[in-house]
Scaffold this active site. Structure first.
Site, PDB file in Angstrom:
ATOM      1  N   LEU A  65      43.151  12.592  19.771  1.00 23.31           N
ATOM      2  CA  LEU A  65      43.901  11.617  18.518  1.00 23.31           C
ATOM      3  C   LEU A  65      44.256  12.431  17.391  1.00 23.31           C
ATOM      4  O   LEU A  65      45.018  13.569  17.845  1.00 23.31           O
ATOM      5  CB  LEU A  65      42.392  11.297  17.736  1.00 23.31           C
ATOM      6  CG  LEU A  65      41.118  10.984  19.152  1.00 23.31           C
ATOM      7  CD1 LEU A  65      39.478  10.657  18.286  1.00 23.31           C
ATOM      8  CD2 LEU A  65      41.306   9.208  19.072  1.00 23.31           C
ATOM      9  N   PRO A  66      45.044  11.508  16.899  1.00 25.45           N
ATOM     10  CA  PRO A  66      45.707  11.755  16.184  1.00 25.45           C
ATOM     11  C   PRO A  66      45.936  13.150  15.099  1.00 25.45           C
ATOM     12  O   PRO A  66      46.144  13.969  14.842  1.00 25.45           O
ATOM     13  CB  PRO A  66      46.147  10.352  15.097  1.00 25.45           C
ATOM     14  CG  PRO A  66      46.078   9.008  15.639  1.00 25.45           C
ATOM     15  CD  PRO A  66      44.948   9.790  16.586  1.00 25.45           C
ATOM     16  N   THR A  94      45.229  18.063  17.889  1.00 23.61           N
ATOM     17  CA  THR A  94      45.874  18.939  17.214  1.00 23.61           C
ATOM     18  C   THR A  94      45.167  19.137  16.052  1.00 23.61           C
ATOM     19  O   THR A  94      45.622  17.525  15.471  1.00 23.61           O
ATOM     20  CB  THR A  94      47.577  19.117  16.773  1.00 23.61           C
ATOM     21  OG1 THR A  94      47.961  19.218  18.317  1.00 23.61           O
ATOM     22  CG2 THR A  94      47.768  20.594  16.297  1.00 23.61           C
ATOM     23  N   LYS A 169      47.185  27.535  18.889  1.00 21.07           N
ATOM     24  CA  LYS A 169      48.014  26.070  18.449  1.00 21.07           C
ATOM     25  C   LYS A 169      49.197  26.197  17.122  1.00 21.07           C
ATOM     26  O   LYS A 169      50.465  26.329  17.037  1.00 21.07           O
ATOM     27  CB  LYS A 169      47.655  25.469  19.233  1.00 21.07           C
ATOM     28  CG  LYS A 169      48.405  23.849  18.470  1.00 21.07           C
ATOM     29  CD  LYS A 169      48.835  23.432  19.657  1.00 21.07           C
ATOM     30  CE  LYS A 169      50.297  22.334  19.326  1.00 21.07           C
ATOM     31  NZ  LYS A 169      51.127  22.052  19.787  1.00 21.07           N
ATOM     32  N   LYS A 244      53.535  18.445  10.366  1.00 27.56           N
ATOM     33  CA  LYS A 244      52.602  17.799  10.927  1.00 27.56           C
ATOM     34  C   LYS A 244      51.337  19.940  10.705  1.00 27.56           C
ATOM     35  O   LYS A 244      50.487  19.975  10.328  1.00 27.56           O
ATOM     36  CB  LYS A 244      51.659  16.838  11.378  1.00 27.56           C
ATOM     37  CG  LYS A 244      50.047  17.238  12.202  1.00 27.56           C
ATOM     38  CD  LYS A 244      49.849  16.540  13.884  1.00 27.56           C
ATOM     39  CE  LYS A 244      48.586  16.598  13.747  1.00 27.56           C
ATOM     40  NZ  LYS A 244      47.612  16.095  14.962  1.00 27.56           N
TER      41      LYS A 244
END
Ligand code: NAD
Length: 299
Positions: A65-66, A94, A169, A244
């Site tokens: 998902l976003p 992420t 990450k 982001k």
């Protein structure tokens, strides 16, 4: 073969889910977008009418998902209490470390095993089954997640406890953002100093300025391997997504009390590039802002 629910079939999930089907799994897919669902259907997934329907008798639930708010909402409103408590929950989005940890805590309180498993590699790696997964969670949950992730992966690495996948990450992508900017600056300055850029690449790629941003993803067209620079910075990893990840990294740095001046500078520069209309370009396109050749697109 396992029954897997897959929620979020956008650019990444839409490529990943069919690789689970190819590996022999039964994949029940749900996305809010009709277009994404139709594509999943073509990839051999079974369309579900809602997240609840997709997860109802799933052995594993994968989300792609976003952002953190979507992951929290989907789990709290549509997965917890709807999926069997024996289902393993795997979030590949992420998101920020704090949300990942809090959703995993809530999952544990409801009796679910859960891992955060964000990926490195873009849309091509998602479709090609060559993503690198960085997994946070208990040893037992990791052992259950690994064979499910394998058909979508080049590597599946256990990063540590809950949230450790997200932490790995964003630290990785903070290094990437900063080294890309430094590489762009080096090439832009080399040009101003009259160096031939291929010659500079030949030297620096074998000297101590070498990095992945230089040798695998050179931001200069016609220099080094084929990269988005050779296609007017189209495709690849969008600058908006790099921004982001840098914002997530800066939030994490603040909450952990980490000093990250290079990460913070990279965030500011990518913010400026996105504000000037570069968000859809590959992140290496920031070289055009650094060498002052970027033309702000007309509205
Ligand atoms: P995307 O926007 O293309 O896909 C997200 C999908 O989620 C969309 O299809 C959307 O309709 C769906 N969705 C949103 N809310 C939903 C809900 N409540 N229920 C069901 N579906 C819902 O994004 P993407 O590029 O596929 O990225 C997904 C994640 O992977 C992001 O967290 C991103 O940061 C990360 N990521 C992306 C890349 C990349 O190159 N695109 C690389 C690595 C990681």
């Amino acid at each position: 073969m396992a029954r897997i629910a897959f929620i979020g079939l956008g650019h990444m999930g839409g490529g990943m889910a069919p690789n689970l089907v190819k590996a022999g799994h039964e994949v029940r897919a749900f996305d809010l977008s009709e277009e994404a669902l139709a594509q999943a259907d073509e990839g051999g997934c079974i369309r579900a009418g809602s997240t609840e329907e997709a997860v109802k008798d799933a052995e594993a639930v994968i989300t792609m998902l976003p952002a953190g708010k979507h992951v929290a909402e989907v789990h709290r409103d549509h997965v917890f209490g709807k999926a069997p408590s024996s289902a393993l929950l795997i979030d590949c989005s992420t998101i920020d470390v704090a949300t990942a940890r809090s959703v995993e805590e809530d999952a544990a309180a409801q009796g679910y095993a859960m891992v955060d498993a964000p990926v490195s590699g873009g849309i091509a790696a998602a479709a090609g089954g060559t993503l690198t997964f960085m997994v946070g969670g208990s040893d037992e949950a990791f052992a259950r997640a690994q064979p499910i992730l394998d058909p979508m992966a080049k590597a599946v690495i256990h990063a540590g406890g809950p949230g450790a996948g997200q932490a790995a990450k964003i630290c990785n992508n903070m290094i990437l953002g900063a080294t890309m900017v430094a590489t762009c600056e080096g090439f832009a300055m080399a040009k101003k100093l009259g160096l031939d850029l291929q010659t500079f690449f030949d030297i620096s790629s074998k000297a101590s300025g070498q990095s992945w941003s230089m040798t695998s993803y050179c931001p200069v067209p016609g220099v080094g391997p084929e990269t988005p620079a050779d296609h007017d910075y189209e495709g690849g990893f969008a600058a908006a997504l790099m921004l982001k990840d840098l914002k997530l990294a800066m939030d994490a740095a603040q909450s952990a009390g980490a000093y990250t001046p290079m990460g913070s500078e990279a965030e500011e520069l990518f913010q400026r590039f996105v504000d000037r209309g570069g968000g859809g370009k590959d992140f290496s396109g920031i070289i055009k802002m650094i060498d002052d050749s970027w033309k702000v697109p007309e509205e």
